[in-house]
Motif scaffolding. Sequence first.
Motif, mmCIF file in Angstrom:
data_model
loop_
_atom_site.group_PDB
_atom_site.id
_atom_site.type_symbol
_atom_site.label_atom_id
_atom_site.label_comp_id
_atom_site.label_asym_id
_atom_site.label_seq_id
_atom_site.Cartn_x
_atom_site.Cartn_y
_atom_site.Cartn_z
ATOM 1 N N ARG A 69 9.128 2.606 -6.226
ATOM 2 C CA ARG A 69 8.421 3.717 -5.568
ATOM 3 C C ARG A 69 9.010 5.058 -6.001
ATOM 4 O O ARG A 69 8.280 6.041 -6.118
ATOM 5 C CB ARG A 69 8.456 3.563 -4.056
ATOM 6 C CG ARG A 69 7.554 2.403 -3.597
ATOM 7 C CD ARG A 69 7.450 2.284 -2.110
ATOM 8 N NE ARG A 69 6.791 3.468 -1.563
ATOM 9 C CZ ARG A 69 6.901 3.851 -0.293
ATOM 10 N NH1 ARG A 69 7.638 3.155 0.545
ATOM 11 N NH2 ARG A 69 6.293 4.929 0.132
ATOM 12 N N LEU A 70 10.321 5.101 -6.234
ATOM 13 C CA LEU A 70 10.943 6.330 -6.727
ATOM 14 C C LEU A 70 10.366 6.690 -8.093
ATOM 15 O O LEU A 70 9.950 7.828 -8.319
ATOM 16 C CB LEU A 70 12.464 6.165 -6.823
ATOM 17 C CG LEU A 70 13.223 7.331 -7.459
ATOM 18 C CD1 LEU A 70 13.168 8.564 -6.565
ATOM 19 C CD2 LEU A 70 14.658 6.947 -7.733
ATOM 20 N N ARG A 71 10.317 5.724 -8.997
ATOM 21 C CA ARG A 71 9.770 5.980 -10.331
ATOM 22 C C ARG A 71 8.319 6.457 -10.249
ATOM 23 O O ARG A 71 7.913 7.352 -10.989
ATOM 24 C CB ARG A 71 9.862 4.732 -11.215
ATOM 25 C CG ARG A 71 11.264 4.480 -11.744
ATOM 26 C CD ARG A 71 11.280 3.358 -12.768
ATOM 27 N NE ARG A 71 11.193 2.034 -12.182
ATOM 28 C CZ ARG A 71 12.199 1.362 -11.678
ATOM 29 N NH1 ARG A 71 13.404 1.878 -11.688
ATOM 30 N NH2 ARG A 71 12.026 0.164 -11.163
ATOM 31 N N ALA A 72 7.546 5.864 -9.363
ATOM 32 C CA ALA A 72 6.137 6.245 -9.222
ATOM 33 C C ALA A 72 5.984 7.640 -8.599
ATOM 34 O O ALA A 72 5.026 8.352 -8.902
ATOM 35 C CB ALA A 72 5.397 5.210 -8.370
ATOM 36 N N ALA A 73 6.925 8.023 -7.744
ATOM 37 C CA ALA A 73 6.813 9.298 -7.028
ATOM 38 C C ALA A 73 7.283 10.495 -7.846
ATOM 39 O O ALA A 73 6.828 11.623 -7.624
ATOM 40 C CB ALA A 73 7.616 9.230 -5.727
ATOM 41 N N VAL A 74 8.194 10.260 -8.787
ATOM 42 C CA VAL A 74 8.741 11.368 -9.585
ATOM 43 C C VAL A 74 7.590 12.115 -10.258
ATOM 44 O O VAL A 74 6.700 11.514 -10.839
ATOM 45 C CB VAL A 74 9.751 10.845 -10.631
ATOM 46 C CG1 VAL A 74 10.140 11.946 -11.612
ATOM 47 C CG2 VAL A 74 10.995 10.306 -9.939
ATOM 48 N N GLY A 75 7.628 13.421 -10.143
ATOM 49 C CA GLY A 75 6.588 14.257 -10.743
ATOM 50 C C GLY A 75 5.502 14.676 -9.776
ATOM 51 O O GLY A 75 4.693 15.535 -10.106
ATOM 52 N N THR A 76 5.496 14.075 -8.585
ATOM 53 C CA THR A 76 4.486 14.474 -7.606
ATOM 54 C C THR A 76 5.017 15.624 -6.752
ATOM 55 O O THR A 76 6.226 15.782 -6.570
ATOM 56 C CB THR A 76 4.094 13.307 -6.671
ATOM 57 O OG1 THR A 76 5.229 12.946 -5.871
ATOM 58 C CG2 THR A 76 3.599 12.102 -7.470
ATOM 59 N N ARG A 77 4.111 16.404 -6.241
ATOM 60 C CA ARG A 77 4.493 17.537 -5.398
ATOM 61 C C ARG A 77 5.199 17.063 -4.132
ATOM 62 O O ARG A 77 6.200 17.638 -3.729
ATOM 63 C CB ARG A 77 3.253 18.364 -5.049
ATOM 64 C CG ARG A 77 3.546 19.534 -4.136
ATOM 65 C CD ARG A 77 2.310 20.401 -3.925
ATOM 66 N NE ARG A 77 2.525 21.374 -2.895
ATOM 67 C CZ ARG A 77 3.206 22.504 -3.026
ATOM 68 N NH1 ARG A 77 3.771 22.781 -4.179
ATOM 69 N NH2 ARG A 77 3.339 23.344 -2.015
ATOM 70 N N SER A 78 4.700 16.002 -3.511
ATOM 71 C CA SER A 78 5.310 15.531 -2.263
ATOM 72 C C SER A 78 6.746 15.050 -2.507
ATOM 73 O O SER A 78 7.630 15.275 -1.675
ATOM 74 C CB SER A 78 4.466 14.440 -1.603
ATOM 75 O OG SER A 78 4.324 13.326 -2.449
ATOM 76 N N PHE A 79 6.984 14.411 -3.642
ATOM 77 C CA PHE A 79 8.340 13.984 -3.968
ATOM 78 C C PHE A 79 9.245 15.200 -4.151
ATOM 79 O O PHE A 79 10.357 15.238 -3.627
ATOM 80 C CB PHE A 79 8.354 13.122 -5.241
ATOM 81 C CG PHE A 79 9.740 12.778 -5.692
ATOM 82 C CD1 PHE A 79 10.454 11.764 -5.073
ATOM 83 C CD2 PHE A 79 10.353 13.476 -6.727
ATOM 84 C CE1 PHE A 79 11.745 11.444 -5.470
ATOM 85 C CE2 PHE A 79 11.644 13.169 -7.135
ATOM 86 C CZ PHE A 79 12.340 12.153 -6.500
ATOM 87 N N ALA A 80 8.774 16.180 -4.896
ATOM 88 C CA ALA A 80 9.564 17.388 -5.147
ATOM 89 C C ALA A 80 9.910 18.087 -3.832
ATOM 90 O O ALA A 80 11.050 18.518 -3.634
ATOM 91 C CB ALA A 80 8.814 18.323 -6.082
ATOM 92 N N LEU A 81 8.945 18.192 -2.932
ATOM 93 C CA LEU A 81 9.200 18.829 -1.634
ATOM 94 C C LEU A 81 10.212 18.039 -0.814
ATOM 95 O O LEU A 81 11.111 18.614 -0.208
ATOM 96 C CB LEU A 81 7.893 18.991 -0.856
ATOM 97 C CG LEU A 81 6.923 20.028 -1.399
ATOM 98 C CD1 LEU A 81 5.576 19.917 -0.686
ATOM 99 C CD2 LEU A 81 7.492 21.427 -1.269
ATOM 100 N N GLY A 82 10.066 16.723 -0.790
ATOM 101 C CA GLY A 82 11.002 15.883 -0.043
ATOM 102 C C GLY A 82 12.407 15.946 -0.600
ATOM 103 O O GLY A 82 13.391 15.999 0.145
ATOM 104 N N LEU A 83 12.515 15.955 -1.912
ATOM 105 C CA LEU A 83 13.822 16.033 -2.554
ATOM 106 C C LEU A 83 14.482 17.369 -2.252
ATOM 107 O O LEU A 83 15.665 17.427 -1.900
ATOM 108 C CB LEU A 83 13.679 15.827 -4.061
ATOM 109 C CG LEU A 83 14.953 15.864 -4.891
ATOM 110 C CD1 LEU A 83 15.988 14.861 -4.374
ATOM 111 C CD2 LEU A 83 14.629 15.597 -6.344
#
Length: 91
Positions: free
Chosen positions: A41-55
């Motif tokens: 799920r981490l690999r799939a999320a990288v590059g998404t806006r929601s991932f960037a905001l959460g990080l």
Amino acid sequence: MALKATLPTLEELADICLNHLAQDPEQLADFMSIAGLSADRLRAAVGTRSFALGLLDYVVQSEALLLAICQSSSLKPETIMRVWAKHNPAG
């Protein structure tokens, strides 16, 4: 007249933060646990806006982590906080 410094984009900042976490497996595991992410799920999320905001949310909640990322990337804490505030107007 002084030139206004350009802020990194949310995506650029997320890349900097993720690269920092990738060098510290314990810290990365903590982030993944809090975010509820498996490795896939981490690999799939990288590059998404929601991932960037959460990080970015994760990073700004820890002064020690924030300062470590700033030191390793030559960014000022204020720069990261400005990007965070820009994308989280409610704070």
